[in-house]
Design an enzyme around this catalytic site. Structure first.
Site, PDB file in Angstrom:
ATOM      1  CG  HIS A  20      -1.945  -1.015   1.328  1.00 55.97           C
ATOM      2  ND1 HIS A  20      -2.045  -1.912   2.357  1.00 55.97           N
ATOM      3  CD2 HIS A  20      -2.973  -1.311   0.503  1.00 55.97           C
ATOM      4  CE1 HIS A  20      -3.080  -2.704   2.171  1.00 55.97           C
ATOM      5  NE2 HIS A  20      -3.659  -2.380   1.044  1.00 55.97           N
ATOM      6  CE  LYS A  44     -11.431  -7.329   2.373  1.00 57.71           C
ATOM      7  NZ  LYS A  44     -10.327  -6.545   1.798  1.00 57.71           N
ATOM      8  NE  ARG A  93      -3.246  -6.669  -4.775  1.00 64.31           N
ATOM      9  CZ  ARG A  93      -3.990  -7.374  -3.948  1.00 64.31           C
ATOM     10  NH1 ARG A  93      -3.454  -7.900  -2.883  1.00 64.31           N
ATOM     11  NH2 ARG A  93      -5.277  -7.558  -4.185  1.00 64.31           N
ATOM     12  CB  SER A 131      -4.471  -6.701   4.916  1.00 68.21           C
ATOM     13  OG  SER A 131      -4.119  -5.498   4.296  1.00 68.21           O
TER      14      SER A 131
HETATM   15  N1  COA Z   1      -0.243  -4.037  -1.514  1.00 62.41           N
HETATM   16  C1  COA Z   1      -0.604  -4.983  -0.660  1.00 62.41           C
HETATM   17  N2  COA Z   1      -1.874  -5.390  -0.500  1.00 62.41           N
HETATM   18  C2  COA Z   1      -2.801  -4.771  -1.250  1.00 62.41           C
HETATM   19  C3  COA Z   1      -2.484  -3.779  -2.171  1.00 62.41           C
HETATM   20  C4  COA Z   1      -1.139  -3.403  -2.296  1.00 62.41           C
HETATM   21  N3  COA Z   1      -0.730  -2.474  -3.137  1.00 62.41           N
HETATM   22  N4  COA Z   1      -3.614  -3.377  -2.772  1.00 62.41           N
HETATM   23  C5  COA Z   1      -4.605  -4.096  -2.240  1.00 62.41           C
HETATM   24  N5  COA Z   1      -4.099  -4.936  -1.326  1.00 62.41           N
HETATM   25  C6  COA Z   1      -4.835  -5.925  -0.523  1.00 62.41           C
HETATM   26  C7  COA Z   1      -5.628  -5.302   0.569  1.00 62.41           C
HETATM   27  O1  COA Z   1      -4.866  -5.236   1.768  1.00 62.41           O
HETATM   28  C8  COA Z   1      -6.760  -6.266   0.708  1.00 62.41           C
HETATM   29  O2  COA Z   1      -6.345  -7.370   1.475  1.00 62.41           O
HETATM   30  P1  COA Z   1      -7.398  -8.256   2.267  1.00 62.41           P
HETATM   31  O3  COA Z   1      -8.473  -8.673   1.286  1.00 62.41           O
HETATM   32  O4  COA Z   1      -6.587  -9.376   2.755  1.00 62.41           O
HETATM   33  O5  COA Z   1      -7.957  -7.346   3.336  1.00 62.41           O
HETATM   34  C9  COA Z   1      -6.978  -6.789  -0.703  1.00 62.41           C
HETATM   35  O6  COA Z   1      -5.771  -6.545  -1.368  1.00 62.41           O
HETATM   36  C10 COA Z   1      -8.091  -6.112  -1.420  1.00 62.41           C
HETATM   37  O7  COA Z   1      -7.853  -4.728  -1.368  1.00 62.41           O
HETATM   38  P2  COA Z   1      -8.900  -3.701  -1.891  1.00 62.41           P
HETATM   39  O8  COA Z   1      -9.396  -4.121  -3.216  1.00 62.41           O
HETATM   40  O9  COA Z   1      -8.326  -2.329  -1.766  1.00 62.41           O
HETATM   41  O10 COA Z   1     -10.106  -3.912  -0.928  1.00 62.41           O
HETATM   42  P3  COA Z   1     -10.340  -3.228   0.379  1.00 62.41           P
HETATM   43  O11 COA Z   1     -11.223  -4.077   1.183  1.00 62.41           O
HETATM   44  O12 COA Z   1      -9.061  -2.822   1.021  1.00 62.41           O
HETATM   45  O13 COA Z   1     -11.122  -1.881  -0.094  1.00 62.41           O
HETATM   46  C11 COA Z   1     -13.085  -0.587  -0.483  1.00 62.41           C
HETATM   47  C12 COA Z   1     -12.390  -1.926  -0.705  1.00 62.41           C
HETATM   48  C13 COA Z   1     -13.119  -0.239   1.005  1.00 62.41           C
HETATM   49  C14 COA Z   1     -12.334   0.513  -1.209  1.00 62.41           C
HETATM   50  C15 COA Z   1     -14.504  -0.694  -1.080  1.00 62.41           C
HETATM   51  O14 COA Z   1     -15.176  -1.757  -0.428  1.00 62.41           O
HETATM   52  C16 COA Z   1     -15.297   0.581  -0.916  1.00 62.41           C
HETATM   53  O15 COA Z   1     -15.184   1.485  -1.726  1.00 62.41           O
HETATM   54  N6  COA Z   1     -16.122   0.657   0.155  1.00 62.41           N
HETATM   55  C17 COA Z   1     -16.959   1.800   0.417  1.00 62.41           C
HETATM   56  C18 COA Z   1     -18.411   1.483   0.039  1.00 62.41           C
HETATM   57  C19 COA Z   1     -18.618   1.658  -1.440  1.00 62.41           C
HETATM   58  O16 COA Z   1     -18.498   2.726  -2.007  1.00 62.41           O
HETATM   59  N7  COA Z   1     -18.975   0.541  -2.079  1.00 62.41           N
HETATM   60  C20 COA Z   1     -19.254   0.516  -3.499  1.00 62.41           C
HETATM   61  C21 COA Z   1     -18.068   0.130  -4.267  1.00 62.41           C
HETATM   62  S1  COA Z   1     -18.554  -0.200  -5.932  1.00 62.41           S
END
Ligand code: COA
Length: 162
Positions: A20, A44, A93, A131
């Site tokens: 990140h 989550k 990724r 994560s």
């Molecule tokens: N390096 C390491 N890990 C990474 C990474 C990076 N560069 N990029 C992503 N990851 C990991 C994250 O840690 C996460 O790990 P986990 O699944 O083990 O927790 C996984 O990859 C997925 O990451 P991401 O796609 O960013 O999901 P997220 O859960 O962190 O974020 C939100 C998703 C919160 C942005 C999304 O649910 C959201 O926008 N929520 C708000 C409500 C909303 O608007 N919903 C409508 C969306 S259409």
């Protein structure tokens, strides 16, 4: 006219990893302001509270002057509108990220057509990282120092020893 280019970078960050941070560094190179936003993924149940996650993010981005940390419980497009951000950062990724990102990007674009979504590729050292893997390695007392900052290593220890 306000010409500040502001982007948001939303995620669960449970906890923030070096992958990140890599994305945030790239975003900080492109934008005047980057707001890393702890948002809610309804699928989550995070280990760390929102405050704890924000604290770990702050510590991990101390070296980046244009980066702020915030949180929001709601639709990310509403947060973008509220804060005046016209760009949203997402990390890509591997191909496996694409389908989910594509769907989310199209939903967000339908809800807020004026927001540009920017996809950045982290360093290849972090393409396998997420994560969940970090939490799992830490749960079984494995060494997570290649994946997260020293501060996050400490916070994981404290949390999992409780
Ligand atoms: N390096 C390491 N890990 C990474 C990474 C990076 N560069 N990029 C992503 N990851 C990991 C994250 O840690 C996460 O790990 P986990 O699944 O083990 O927790 C996984 O990859 C997925 O990451 P991401 O796609 O960013 O999901 P997220 O859960 O962190 O974020 C939100 C998703 C919160 C942005 C999304 O649910 C959201 O926008 N929520 C708000 C409500 C909303 O608007 N919903 C409508 C969306 S259409």
């Amino acid at each position: 006219m306000n010409n500040v280019k502001r982007a948001i970078y939303p995620g669960t960050f449970d906890p923030i990893t070096l992958g990140h941070v890599d994305i945030i560094e790239r975003a900080a190179f492109l934008f005047d302001e980057v707001v890393v936003t702890v948002a809610r993924n309804i699928g989550k149940q995070p280990l760390f509270s929102v405050e704890e996650r924000m604290d770990m993010i702050r510590e991990s981005v101390r070296h980046l002057p244009g980066v702020q940390v915030d949180n929001f419980d709601g639709l990310i497009v509403d947060y973008a509108k509220k804060t005046g951000a016209r760009a949203m950062i997402r990390g890509l990724r591997a191909m496996s990220d694409f389908e989910y990102e594509f769907q989310m990007a199209l939903v967000n674009r339908t809800l807020y057509p004026d927001m540009v979504q920017v996809f950045l590729m982290p360093h290849e050292a972090y393409t396998h990282l997420n994560s969940t893997v970090v939490r799992e390695v830490a749960t079984f007392q494995g060494d997570v120092s290649p994946f997260v900052s020293a501060y996050v290593v400490k916070k994981l220890k404290e949390k999992l020893e409780k």
